[in-house]
Design a protein around this motif. Structure first.
Motif, short mmCIF file in Angstrom:
data_model
loop_
_atom_site.label_atom_id
_atom_site.label_comp_id
_atom_site.label_asym_id
_atom_site.label_seq_id
_atom_site.Cartn_x
_atom_site.Cartn_y
_atom_site.Cartn_z
N TYR A 1 0.83 -1.20 0.00
CA TYR A 1 0.00 0.00 0.00
C TYR A 1 0.87 1.25 0.00
CZ TYR A 1 -4.17 -2.65 1.41
OH TYR A 1 -5.23 -3.51 1.47
N GLU A 2 0.30 2.35 -0.50
CA GLU A 2 0.91 3.66 -0.36
C GLU A 2 0.98 3.95 1.15
OE1 GLU A 2 -1.09 6.72 0.47
OE2 GLU A 2 0.80 7.80 0.38
N PHE A 3 1.93 4.75 1.56
CA PHE A 3 2.22 4.99 2.98
C PHE A 3 0.98 5.36 3.78
CE2 PHE A 3 4.03 7.80 6.38
CZ PHE A 3 4.63 6.79 7.10
N GLY A 4 0.24 6.37 3.35
CA GLY A 4 -0.95 6.81 4.08
C GLY A 4 -2.02 5.73 4.16
N GLU A 5 -2.20 4.98 3.07
CA GLU A 5 -3.18 3.89 3.06
C GLU A 5 -2.79 2.80 4.04
OE1 GLU A 5 -4.82 2.53 -0.90
OE2 GLU A 5 -3.13 3.79 -1.55
N MET A 6 -1.49 2.48 4.10
CA MET A 6 -1.01 1.45 5.03
C MET A 6 -1.29 1.88 6.47
SD MET A 6 2.77 0.08 6.02
CE MET A 6 3.16 1.65 6.73
N LEU A 7 -0.98 3.14 6.79
CA LEU A 7 -1.21 3.63 8.15
C LEU A 7 -2.69 3.56 8.51
CD1 LEU A 7 1.12 6.76 8.33
CD2 LEU A 7 1.60 4.43 9.11
N SER A 8 -3.55 3.99 7.60
CA SER A 8 -5.00 3.96 7.85
C SER A 8 -5.52 2.54 8.04
CB SER A 8 -5.75 4.63 6.71
OG SER A 8 -5.45 6.00 6.66
N ALA A 9 -5.04 1.62 7.21
CA ALA A 9 -5.48 0.23 7.32
C ALA A 9 -5.04 -0.39 8.65
CB ALA A 9 -4.94 -0.59 6.15
N VAL A 10 -3.81 -0.10 9.07
CA VAL A 10 -3.31 -0.64 10.35
C VAL A 10 -4.11 -0.05 11.51
CG1 VAL A 10 -1.35 -0.63 11.93
CG2 VAL A 10 -0.99 -1.19 9.53
N LEU A 11 -4.39 1.24 11.45
CA LEU A 11 -5.18 1.87 12.51
C LEU A 11 -6.59 1.31 12.57
CD1 LEU A 11 -3.98 5.56 12.22
CD2 LEU A 11 -3.55 3.98 14.11
N GLU B 1 -12.39 4.26 19.93
CA GLU B 1 -13.08 5.28 19.16
C GLU B 1 -12.17 5.86 18.07
OE1 GLU B 1 -15.38 9.44 20.16
OE2 GLU B 1 -15.12 7.95 21.74
N MET B 2 -10.87 5.96 18.38
CA MET B 2 -9.93 6.53 17.42
C MET B 2 -8.56 5.93 17.60
SD MET B 2 -8.75 10.51 17.04
CE MET B 2 -7.05 10.60 17.58
N GLY B 3 -7.87 5.71 16.49
CA GLY B 3 -6.47 5.34 16.50
C GLY B 3 -5.70 6.45 15.84
N PHE B 4 -4.43 6.58 16.16
CA PHE B 4 -3.63 7.63 15.54
C PHE B 4 -2.16 7.24 15.46
CE2 PHE B 4 -3.56 8.54 20.06
CZ PHE B 4 -2.24 8.87 20.31
N THR C 1 -7.85 8.23 12.74
CA THR C 1 -8.99 7.56 12.12
C THR C 1 -10.27 8.36 12.28
OG1 THR C 1 -9.40 6.29 14.14
CG2 THR C 1 -8.05 5.24 12.43
N ALA C 2 -10.23 9.44 13.07
CA ALA C 2 -11.44 10.25 13.29
C ALA C 2 -11.06 11.72 13.36
CB ALA C 2 -12.13 9.81 14.57
N ASP C 3 -11.12 12.40 12.23
CA ASP C 3 -10.74 13.81 12.18
C ASP C 3 -11.63 14.69 13.04
OD1 ASP C 3 -8.55 13.53 10.49
OD2 ASP C 3 -9.83 13.57 8.70
N ASP C 4 -12.90 14.34 13.18
CA ASP C 4 -13.82 15.18 13.95
C ASP C 4 -13.42 15.28 15.42
OD1 ASP C 4 -14.52 12.44 14.03
OD2 ASP C 4 -16.50 12.94 14.82
N ILE C 5 -12.79 14.24 15.94
CA ILE C 5 -12.34 14.26 17.33
C ILE C 5 -11.25 15.32 17.52
CG2 ILE C 5 -11.08 12.93 19.07
CD1 ILE C 5 -12.65 10.48 18.13
N LEU C 6 -10.45 15.50 16.49
CA LEU C 6 -9.33 16.44 16.58
C LEU C 6 -9.73 17.87 16.27
CD1 LEU C 6 -6.65 14.22 14.86
CD2 LEU C 6 -6.99 14.59 17.30
N ALA C 7 -11.00 18.11 15.96
CA ALA C 7 -11.45 19.45 15.61
C ALA C 7 -11.27 20.42 16.76
CB ALA C 7 -12.91 19.41 15.18
#
Length: 171
Positions: free
Chosen positions: A38-48, A58-61, A78-84
């Protein structure tokens, strides 16, 4: 009484085996993600996503360490809204920095009304700081269990090399 004791011991052993099986299955899936190319960002998202599913968070980072700025930067939540909220981000950043500078898993409960539980593990490979891997807000009562902490450490040990190699390629 003897039969009851035996049943309790058997139930504990069964639960322990189920937890270990879940751990192994998760590590196997993470290993497959690593090997998919996977591309780097996709790999990170899949692992999270695997992490959040395995521990019901609720969220991984993943925060990566920026050598030039000498600080952690959020790379794959994994949840941008939490970081708002800046306050939420600050609490996560503080916990991640504690893990990073202690060199060990950091876990805490009840940090705020919103942040019920957090656990972070530093990503360090060959004495080179890469970043921090973590999870926020375990669903259900209480914080993250010892088994969930062990699983986070195990997943981290699976992905640190892949992250390091991907960052090396990017450089």
């Amino acid at each position: 009484v003897s039969q009851t004791d035996s049943a309790v011991v058997h139930a504990r052993a069964q639960r322990h085996l189920e937890q270990r099986n879940c751990e192994l299955e998760t590590l196997y899936r993470v290993d497959q993600i690593r090997d998919q190319g996977y591309e780097f960002g996709e790999m990170l998202s899949a692992v999270l996503s695997e992490l959040c599913a395995a521990i019901d968070a609720e969220m991984g980072f993943i925060m990566l360490f920026d050598d030039e700025a000498n600080q952690l930067e959020m790379r794959a939540p994994t949840a941008d809204d939490i970081l708002a909220s800046a306050g939420h981000y600050a609490l996560i950043d503080q916990a991640a920095n504690r893990a990073l500078y202690s060199g060990e898993l950091y876990a805490a409960d009840g940090l705020s009304d919103w942040l019920h539980s957090i656990m972070c593990v530093p990503l360090i490979l060959r004495e080179h700081v890469i970043g921090v891997f973590g999870a926020v807000n375990r669903r259900g009562p209480g914080g993250f269990s010892a088994d969930e902490r062990r699983l986070l450490r195990a997943i981290t040990s699976q992905v640190d090399t892949a992250i390091f190699e991907s960052l090396d390629k990017q450089r």
